[in-house]
Design an enzyme around this catalytic site. Structure first.
Site, PDB file in Angstrom:
ATOM      1  N   THR A 121      13.719  31.943  41.840  1.00 48.28           N
ATOM      2  CA  THR A 121      14.394  33.192  42.215  1.00 48.28           C
ATOM      3  C   THR A 121      15.800  32.937  42.744  1.00 48.28           C
ATOM      4  O   THR A 121      16.073  31.881  43.321  1.00 48.28           O
ATOM      5  CB  THR A 121      13.576  33.898  43.320  1.00 48.28           C
ATOM      6  OG1 THR A 121      14.362  34.942  43.898  1.00 48.28           O
ATOM      7  CG2 THR A 121      13.203  32.950  44.438  1.00 48.28           C
ATOM      8  N   TYR A 145      10.060  33.411  51.725  1.00 47.47           N
ATOM      9  CA  TYR A 145       9.848  33.521  50.278  1.00 47.47           C
ATOM     10  C   TYR A 145      10.818  32.598  49.530  1.00 47.47           C
ATOM     11  O   TYR A 145      10.411  31.785  48.695  1.00 47.47           O
ATOM     12  CB  TYR A 145      10.032  34.975  49.827  1.00 47.47           C
ATOM     13  CG  TYR A 145      10.118  35.131  48.334  1.00 47.47           C
ATOM     14  CD1 TYR A 145       9.026  34.852  47.530  1.00 47.47           C
ATOM     15  CD2 TYR A 145      11.303  35.541  47.728  1.00 47.47           C
ATOM     16  CE1 TYR A 145       9.106  34.976  46.157  1.00 47.47           C
ATOM     17  CE2 TYR A 145      11.390  35.676  46.354  1.00 47.47           C
ATOM     18  CZ  TYR A 145      10.294  35.380  45.572  1.00 47.47           C
ATOM     19  OH  TYR A 145      10.382  35.500  44.209  1.00 47.47           O
TER      20      TYR A 145
HETATM   21  N1  UFG Z   1      18.009  49.093  47.878  1.00 44.74           N
HETATM   22  C1  UFG Z   1      18.320  50.322  48.439  1.00 44.74           C
HETATM   23  N2  UFG Z   1      17.306  51.221  48.604  1.00 44.74           N
HETATM   24  C2  UFG Z   1      16.025  50.951  48.248  1.00 44.74           C
HETATM   25  C3  UFG Z   1      15.717  49.692  47.674  1.00 44.74           C
HETATM   26  C4  UFG Z   1      16.759  48.780  47.513  1.00 44.74           C
HETATM   27  O1  UFG Z   1      19.461  50.596  48.795  1.00 44.74           O
HETATM   28  O2  UFG Z   1      15.158  51.802  48.450  1.00 44.74           O
HETATM   29  C5  UFG Z   1      19.110  48.125  47.686  1.00 44.74           C
HETATM   30  C6  UFG Z   1      18.899  46.844  48.453  1.00 44.74           C
HETATM   31  O3  UFG Z   1      19.431  46.967  49.749  1.00 44.74           O
HETATM   32  C7  UFG Z   1      19.657  45.862  47.583  1.00 44.74           C
HETATM   33  C8  UFG Z   1      19.478  46.399  46.175  1.00 44.74           C
HETATM   34  O4  UFG Z   1      19.103  47.750  46.339  1.00 44.74           O
HETATM   35  O5  UFG Z   1      21.007  45.895  47.894  1.00 44.74           O
HETATM   36  C9  UFG Z   1      18.382  45.699  45.404  1.00 44.74           C
HETATM   37  O6  UFG Z   1      17.231  45.643  46.205  1.00 44.74           O
HETATM   38  P1  UFG Z   1      15.790  45.225  45.638  1.00 44.74           P
HETATM   39  O7  UFG Z   1      14.814  45.399  46.748  1.00 44.74           O
HETATM   40  O8  UFG Z   1      15.540  45.955  44.370  1.00 44.74           O
HETATM   41  O9  UFG Z   1      15.961  43.706  45.244  1.00 44.74           O
HETATM   42  P2  UFG Z   1      16.559  42.480  46.110  1.00 44.74           P
HETATM   43  O10 UFG Z   1      17.941  42.229  45.608  1.00 44.74           O
HETATM   44  O11 UFG Z   1      16.406  42.682  47.556  1.00 44.74           O
HETATM   45  O12 UFG Z   1      15.525  41.342  45.752  1.00 44.74           O
HETATM   46  C10 UFG Z   1      15.519  40.678  44.524  1.00 44.74           C
HETATM   47  C11 UFG Z   1      14.101  40.267  44.190  1.00 44.74           C
HETATM   48  C12 UFG Z   1      13.582  39.306  45.215  1.00 44.74           C
HETATM   49  C13 UFG Z   1      14.533  38.159  45.311  1.00 44.74           C
HETATM   50  C14 UFG Z   1      15.955  38.611  45.551  1.00 44.74           C
HETATM   51  C15 UFG Z   1      16.909  37.474  45.434  1.00 44.74           C
HETATM   52  O13 UFG Z   1      13.289  41.389  44.121  1.00 44.74           O
HETATM   53  O14 UFG Z   1      12.287  38.876  44.849  1.00 44.74           O
HETATM   54  O15 UFG Z   1      16.338  39.569  44.594  1.00 44.74           O
HETATM   55  O16 UFG Z   1      18.207  37.868  45.606  1.00 44.74           O
HETATM   56  F1  UFG Z   1      14.168  37.374  46.341  1.00 44.74           F
END
Ligand code: UFG
Length: 338
Positions: A121, A145
């Site tokens: 990841t 993680y």
């Molecule tokens: N976000 C929102 N509102 C929401 C959900 C997400 O604003 O309801 C934003 C988050 O703050 C982030 C972006 O959307 O800026 C993406 O968020 P996600 O939760 O979809 O994904 P992440 O980037 O946090 O996580 C992903 C993978 C993880 C991994 C990570 C590594 O899902 O498993 O990238 O960067 F660890």
């Protein structure tokens, strides 16, 4: 490239796993899925492969499976994947994502597996100093993680050097979308990633999308991520196997499109694709969210010849939307009792 045996896909009933199974079956590989169905679901597509119900940590079961199905290659996807949960239950993450994988590796070495593909990841980079981030960038995870995935990468690399176990590590960025033919898609009770949350808001299943932070140093103040279609991610696994069985050397590869989208751009794509409005509400920054995580993905194209097909955000959103609207087939509800 010899195809004497089969490919074992751990976590083959999960979101990415089901798409990997499709890609491998389409390429003619006999596939064996090992999954405990703790989060995964069996779908009609799984009728086309052998399914072993059980955990990767069950050494006897793994050894028996490798021998019985004449496993030539392993794609290791089974893992715990929720960042906040990893903060609350770090030991469970180190057990599931490191210790359990270690037992799998021991069995693979003993069996003489010819190729090992590991699902890692972008979380291994933590808060990247540069964006796009390449594979040589410092790895400084900021949650258990990310650490557990990085630790397993280390174990795999050391084991590979000592025991002649050809490996590819794929560091996924933000996986989204669904099989365009709707044979697989996000799990009904899967993690609440942005694309899902926005689609649920479009469908009226939640009142709004919380936008976690609007004061980041990005083009519209919201976080930038590299969203990558799950079917393209699946193809990368198939190519990785071909590469390794063709004599390719161990490789660590980012799996993303080298193109970022802000949270607001994702919401706009969901509105465009669904034709519905998606209410948003500004919310505080989510702890541990880097402002921008975009892959430098030159290496995966060079090494594997990966040519992704679904790089448009709208395609990812459209496929996920179609999957969610269609609901899941009856068989999808199959779960192991207890
Ligand atoms: N976000 C929102 N509102 C929401 C959900 C997400 O604003 O309801 C934003 C988050 O703050 C982030 C972006 O959307 O800026 C993406 O968020 P996600 O939760 O979809 O994904 P992440 O980037 O946090 O996580 C992903 C993978 C993880 C991994 C990570 C590594 O899902 O498993 O990238 O960067 F660890």
């Amino acid at each position: 490239m010899g195809r004497a045996g089969s490919v074992l896909v751990t976590g083959g009933a999960g979101y990415v796993g089901a798409h990997v199974v499709l890609a491998l079956r389409e390429a003619g590989w006999p596939v064996v899925v090992l999954d405990d169905l703790s989060t995964g679901r069996l779908l009609p597509l799984h009728r086309d492969c052998s399914v072993v119900l059980g955990g990767v940590g069950d050494r006897d079961l793994v050894r028996e499976t490798l021998a019985r199905y004449d496993v030539q290659a392993v794609v290791h996807l089974a893992a715990s994947i929720l960042v906040p949960e990893s903060v609350r239950h770090p030991l469970a993450y180190y057990r599931n994502d490191v210790a359990v994988g270690l037992a799998l590796l021991e069995a693979c070495v003993a069996h003489g597996v010819a190729a090992f593909v590991f699902s890692s990841t972008a979380a291994v980079y933590g808060v990247p100093e540069r964006s796009p981030v390449d594979e040589e960038a410092p790895t400084r995870p900021i949650n258990p993680y990310g650490w557990s995935k990085l630790m397993f990468e280390r174990v795999l690399r050391d084991a590979a050097a000592a025991h002649d176990l050809p490996f590819v590590i794929l560091r996924y960025f933000n996986v989204a979308g669904a099989d365009p033919e709707l044979r697989a898609g996000p799990l009904p009770d899967g993690p609440t990633h942005l694309v899902r949350v926005a689609l649920e808001a479009a469908l009226g299943l939640r009142p709004f999308v919380p936008v976690f932070g609007v004061d980041y140093p990005t083009r519209d103040g919201t976080c930038v991520r590299d969203y990558v279609h799950v079917s393209d991610v699946a193809t990368a696994h198939r190519l990785a196997l071909d590469y390794l069985l063709g004599g390719g050397a161990g490789a660590v590869l980012n799996c993303g499109y080298s193109r970022g989208h802000t949270v607001r751009e994702v919401v706009a794509a969901v509105e465009r694709v669904t034709g519905r409005s998606v209410p948003t509400r500004v919310a505080p920054r989510r702890p541990g969210d880097p402002p921008e995580v975009v892959a430098d993905a030159r290496r995966i194209r060079d090494v594997l010849g990966w040519e992704p097909r679904w790089t448009e955000l709208d395609a990812m959103v459209a496929h996920a939307f179609a999957w969610m609207r269609r609901g899941r087939p009856a068989e999808a509800a199959t779960r192991r009792a207890g």
